[in-house]
Scaffold this motif. Structure first.
Motif, PDB file in Angstrom:
ATOM      1  N   ILE A  62       0.873  -1.168   0.000  1.00 53.04           N
ATOM      2  CA  ILE A  62       0.000   0.000   0.000  1.00 53.04           C
ATOM      3  C   ILE A  62       0.910   1.218   0.000  1.00 53.04           C
ATOM      4  O   ILE A  62       1.687   1.424   0.935  1.00 53.04           O
ATOM      5  CB  ILE A  62      -0.940  -0.004   1.218  1.00 53.04           C
ATOM      6  CG1 ILE A  62      -1.867  -1.222   1.164  1.00 53.04           C
ATOM      7  CG2 ILE A  62      -1.758   1.284   1.265  1.00 53.04           C
ATOM      8  CD1 ILE A  62      -2.777  -1.362   2.369  1.00 53.04           C
ATOM      9  N   LEU A  63       0.825   2.005  -1.074  1.00 49.49           N
ATOM     10  CA  LEU A  63       1.778   3.078  -1.319  1.00 49.49           C
ATOM     11  C   LEU A  63       1.049   4.403  -1.526  1.00 49.49           C
ATOM     12  O   LEU A  63      -0.117   4.445  -1.922  1.00 49.49           O
ATOM     13  CB  LEU A  63       2.614   2.772  -2.559  1.00 49.49           C
ATOM     14  CG  LEU A  63       3.428   1.467  -2.536  1.00 49.49           C
ATOM     15  CD1 LEU A  63       4.037   1.202  -3.915  1.00 49.49           C
ATOM     16  CD2 LEU A  63       4.518   1.538  -1.475  1.00 49.49           C
ATOM     17  N   THR A  64       1.774   5.481  -1.264  1.00 48.49           N
ATOM     18  CA  THR A  64       1.280   6.821  -1.557  1.00 48.49           C
ATOM     19  C   THR A  64       2.397   7.619  -2.204  1.00 48.49           C
ATOM     20  O   THR A  64       3.566   7.204  -2.197  1.00 48.49           O
ATOM     21  CB  THR A  64       0.805   7.551  -0.288  1.00 48.49           C
ATOM     22  OG1 THR A  64       1.922   7.702   0.598  1.00 48.49           O
ATOM     23  CG2 THR A  64      -0.297   6.789   0.420  1.00 48.49           C
ATOM     24  N   ALA A  65       2.033   8.760  -2.725  1.00 52.07           N
ATOM     25  CA  ALA A  65       3.019   9.714  -3.237  1.00 52.07           C
ATOM     26  C   ALA A  65       2.466  11.111  -3.024  1.00 52.07           C
ATOM     27  O   ALA A  65       1.262  11.340  -3.167  1.00 52.07           O
ATOM     28  CB  ALA A  65       3.296   9.478  -4.725  1.00 52.07           C
ATOM     29  N   ALA A  66       3.335  12.037  -2.662  1.00 51.79           N
ATOM     30  CA  ALA A  66       2.980  13.450  -2.516  1.00 51.79           C
ATOM     31  C   ALA A  66       1.794  13.654  -1.574  1.00 51.79           C
ATOM     32  O   ALA A  66       0.966  14.538  -1.789  1.00 51.79           O
ATOM     33  CB  ALA A  66       2.689  14.066  -3.883  1.00 51.79           C
ATOM     34  N   GLY A  67       1.703  12.805  -0.548  1.00 54.90           N
ATOM     35  CA  GLY A  67       0.628  12.952   0.424  1.00 54.90           C
ATOM     36  C   GLY A  67      -0.734  12.514  -0.061  1.00 54.90           C
ATOM     37  O   GLY A  67      -1.752  12.861   0.546  1.00 54.90           O
ATOM     38  N   GLY A  68      -0.780  11.720  -1.116  1.00 52.25           N
ATOM     39  CA  GLY A  68      -2.056  11.290  -1.691  1.00 52.25           C
ATOM     40  C   GLY A  68      -2.689  10.146  -0.934  1.00 52.25           C
ATOM     41  O   GLY A  68      -2.178   9.672   0.092  1.00 52.25           O
ATOM     42  N   ALA A  69      -3.833   9.698  -1.457  1.00 55.31           N
ATOM     43  CA  ALA A  69      -4.570   8.599  -0.842  1.00 55.31           C
ATOM     44  C   ALA A  69      -3.861   7.272  -1.097  1.00 55.31           C
ATOM     45  O   ALA A  69      -3.099   7.139  -2.060  1.00 55.31           O
ATOM     46  CB  ALA A  69      -5.989   8.555  -1.405  1.00 55.31           C
TER      47      ALA A  69
END
Length: 449
Positions: A62-69
């Protein structure tokens, strides 16, 4: 597993468990637009990740980028010599709107007639379930490498997806990308989506007064903001209802018949109301711009008094034809509004969302494999190359990140799915065909057919 009949039987066998898993996902109110539902969006990602871990995917994150969902990425490597396929869907859903408009609890999946109703039952938790069905049907004999990307913020415009693709580009690299977030031409008629309109929107405030004034004392000499706004908005379409903003692109559409009676039935067009615009129906829906005022801040009629309204704020949404450029279109829209604002009224233009349109050249081996799979799944019915009036702006991001990959846009929706609206419903018999088609597609891609 090499026989088409074996694949059919395997998909049929897994459908009850796939439906149960879909219903469990629908029960999670993963509304990405609602900050109060952030924990539910996370819970939805975790439930999705667990589904693919159970199918033997050892590499699940489970990953995110730039503070995303949170997004789910799951991978199984390709057998020797086989391609890798990226399967996309999203686990977040739209808000429900008024519960009074629903015939059943939107987060309790309910079967009525041919459909399973619930928010996300189609858009797009059924996309997740279709991927799950194809994978589950093959078990340990998956014929291609599979990477799953199940996004968690598509319903708010995928604001961090470009950053996500940049950060995890190598993790998601694939030969073929299947985006299961569109639909089919009709019940019993499959489709590949080959064009999608883009999107720009904006807020526009028109001001004529520093404050409200008595309409009897000043009306007739002093313009009110509502009248000015009405006159301005009326310039956005010509007498036929075509968009009148200069500089926006239009183009031809596929030669597909969309009868007026079907348009009326599927759109809910009120009795006596005529269609707007010119050209074929599919041109108006797929390859010409469309503009609508989708919101307005103004005094309610219940609160109205005899005063001239000093300012009015509207939100304008424009769907862009394939071949247009969203930044250029935003400039043309602003130029038009400033040119046509009446009475010297003050205009404040605040640009909003941008999304590029997409035109896909659906030729080559991957598209041949998809068309063969669809024709087999729908018992000999050839798929339509279909445009979509809506927007999936991130497709352009995938094409930029992976220029050598073939991008296939598929989906589970049909004209009466009512995605984003009340009583969203998944046609269950068509859903099984979608699952079968995806399993056959993976088989075809592995065999080079």
């Amino acid at each position: 597993m090499t026989s088409t009949q074996q694949i059919r039987a395997a998909v049929r066998d897994v459908m009850p468990s796939v439906r149960a898993d879909l219903e469990a996902l629908v029960r999670i109110p993963s509304v990405s637009a609602d900050p109060a539902r952030a924990d539910d969006v996370r819970r939805s990602a975790e439930a999705t990740a667990d589904l693919f871990r159970a199918e033997g995917f050892d590499d699940v994150q489970i990953l995110t980028a730039a503070g995303g969902a949170p997004a789910v990425v799951a991978r199984r490597p390709a057998p020797e010599g086989a391609p890798t396929v990226l399967l996309y869907a999203h686990h977040d859903v739209q808000p429900t709107g008024s519960l009074d408009d629903w015939d059943s609890d939107p987060f309790e999946p309910t079967e009525r007639g041919a459909r399973l109703y619930g928010r996300g039952a189609a858009d797009d938790k059924a996309g997740i379930a279709a991927h799950l069905a194809a994978i589950r049907a093959f078990g340990d004999e998956l014929p291609v490498g599979v990477t799953l990307l199940i996004e968690g913020e598509e319903e708010v415009g995928s604001p961090t997806l470009e950053a996500f693709l940049g950060e995890h580009r190598d993790l998601l690299a694939a030969d073929v990308i299947v985006i299961a977030d569109s639909g089919n031409w009709d019940i019993g008629e499959p489709a590949l989506t080959t064009s999608l309109r883009g999107l720009v929107d904006c807020h526009v405030e028109v001001r004529t007064l520093e404050h409200a004034v008595h309409s009897g004392m000043w009306g007739g000499a002093v313009p009110d903001a509502m009248t000015a706004t009405i006159r301005l908005l009326a310039t956005l379409h010509d007498a036929n209802g075509d968009v009148a903003v200069e500089g926006l692109v239009s183009g031809p559409a596929a030669d597909v018949d969309y009868p007026l009676d079907r348009v009326r039935a599927e759109s809910g067009l009120a009795e006596g109301v005529e269609l707007i615009g010119t050209g074929s129906v599919v041109e108006r829906l797929w390859t010409k711009p469309a503009l609508a005022v989708i919101g307005m801040d103004i005094t309610r009629t219940a609160d109205a008094s005899n005063t001239l309204i000093p300012s009015v704020k509207t939100k304008i949404s424009v769907r862009l034809a394939p071949g247009d450029d969203c930044k250029r279109a935003m400039r043309h829209l602003e130029d038009h509004l400033r040119k046509h604002v009446p009475f010297g009224a003050q205009l404040t233009f605040t640009p909003g969302e941008l999304g590029e349109p997409t035109q896909i050249d659906a030729t080559g081996p991957a598209y041949d494999a998809a068309r063969a799979a669809f024709k087999e799944a729908w018992d000999g019915v050839d798929p339509v190359d279909m445009g979509v009036g809506g927007s999936i702006p991130f497709i352009a991001a995938f094409r930029d990140a992976y220029p050598d990959a073939s991008v296939l846009v598929t989906g589970v929706e049909d004209p009466d799915t009512r995605a984003h609206g009340a009583n969203e419903g998944l046609h269950l018999a068509e859903f099984e065909k979608v699952c079968l088609a995806e399993a056959l597609l993976l088989h075809n891609l592995a065999s080079g057919s």
